[in-house]
Design a protein around this motif. Structure first.
Motif, PDB file in Angstrom:
ATOM      1  N   LYS A  61       0.845  -1.190   0.000  1.00 15.48           N
ATOM      2  CA  LYS A  61       0.000   0.000   0.000  1.00 15.48           C
ATOM      3  C   LYS A  61       0.885   1.247   0.000  1.00 15.48           C
ATOM      4  N   PRO A  62       0.365   2.369  -0.485  1.00 17.12           N
ATOM      5  CA  PRO A  62       1.180   3.604  -0.507  1.00 17.12           C
ATOM      6  C   PRO A  62       1.775   3.959   0.848  1.00 17.12           C
ATOM      7  N   GLU A  63       1.011   3.774   1.915  1.00 17.21           N
ATOM      8  CA  GLU A  63       1.534   4.106   3.242  1.00 17.21           C
ATOM      9  C   GLU A  63       2.661   3.144   3.657  1.00 17.21           C
ATOM     10  N   GLU A  64       2.600   1.898   3.184  1.00 19.54           N
ATOM     11  CA  GLU A  64       3.670   0.941   3.468  1.00 19.54           C
ATOM     12  C   GLU A  64       4.940   1.325   2.708  1.00 19.54           C
ATOM     13  N   LYS A 115       5.745   4.327   1.745  1.00 14.78           N
ATOM     14  CA  LYS A 115       6.255   5.563   2.372  1.00 14.78           C
ATOM     15  C   LYS A 115       6.986   5.252   3.681  1.00 14.78           C
ATOM     16  N   ALA A 116       6.454   4.320   4.453  1.00  9.71           N
ATOM     17  CA  ALA A 116       7.060   3.970   5.742  1.00  9.71           C
ATOM     18  C   ALA A 116       8.423   3.312   5.571  1.00  9.71           C
TER      19      ALA A 116
END
Length: 97
Positions: free
Chosen positions: A4-7, A9-10
C-alpha cells in the motif's frame, strides 16, 4: 499483493539509508512496483526496461520480478538480456578505490 502507498512511504527512509551506507555503483530494480516507487514514475515496465535511469547519482536498471518470470516463462530471455546489460555496465566501471 502490492504494498500500500503508506507501506511504501514507511519503508522508504530505511531503503534510502541502506543505499547511502552501501554506496552501490549500480542498482537493478526488479518489478514494476519497486521500479515505479523508487523512480517515482508511472511508466510501464516494458518502457522502463529500455532505459537506464539515475537514482541518487547511481545508474539504475529495471527488469522483471522473479515471480513474474515464474508466471510468464517467455519473459526469461528478456530478463536474461537485462542482466547481461547490468553485468556489462558493472564490468565497465572503473575499479572502486
Amino acid at each position: 499483493r502490492d504494498p500500500k502507498p503508506e507501506e511504501r512511504k514507511a519503508c522508504m527512509p530505511y531503503l534510502l539509508e541502506q543505499i547511502d551506507i552501501i554506496k552501490p555503483q549500480i542498482i537493478l530494480l526488479l518489478g514494476k512496483v519497486a521500479s515505479n516507487t523508487i523512480l517515482d514514475n508511472q511508466i510501464s515496465l516494458g518502457r522502463m526496461r529500455e532505459q537506464i535511469f539515475t537514482f541518487r547519482d547511481i545508474p539504475t536498471y529495471v527488469s522483471y520480478h522473479p515471480s513474474a518470470l515464474l508466471r510468464n516463462p517467455n519473459w526469461k530471455r528478456p530478463a536474461w538480456e537485462d542482466l547481461q546489460k547490468v553485468r556489462d555496465h558493472y564490468f565497465a566501471l572503473p575499479p572502486k578505490q
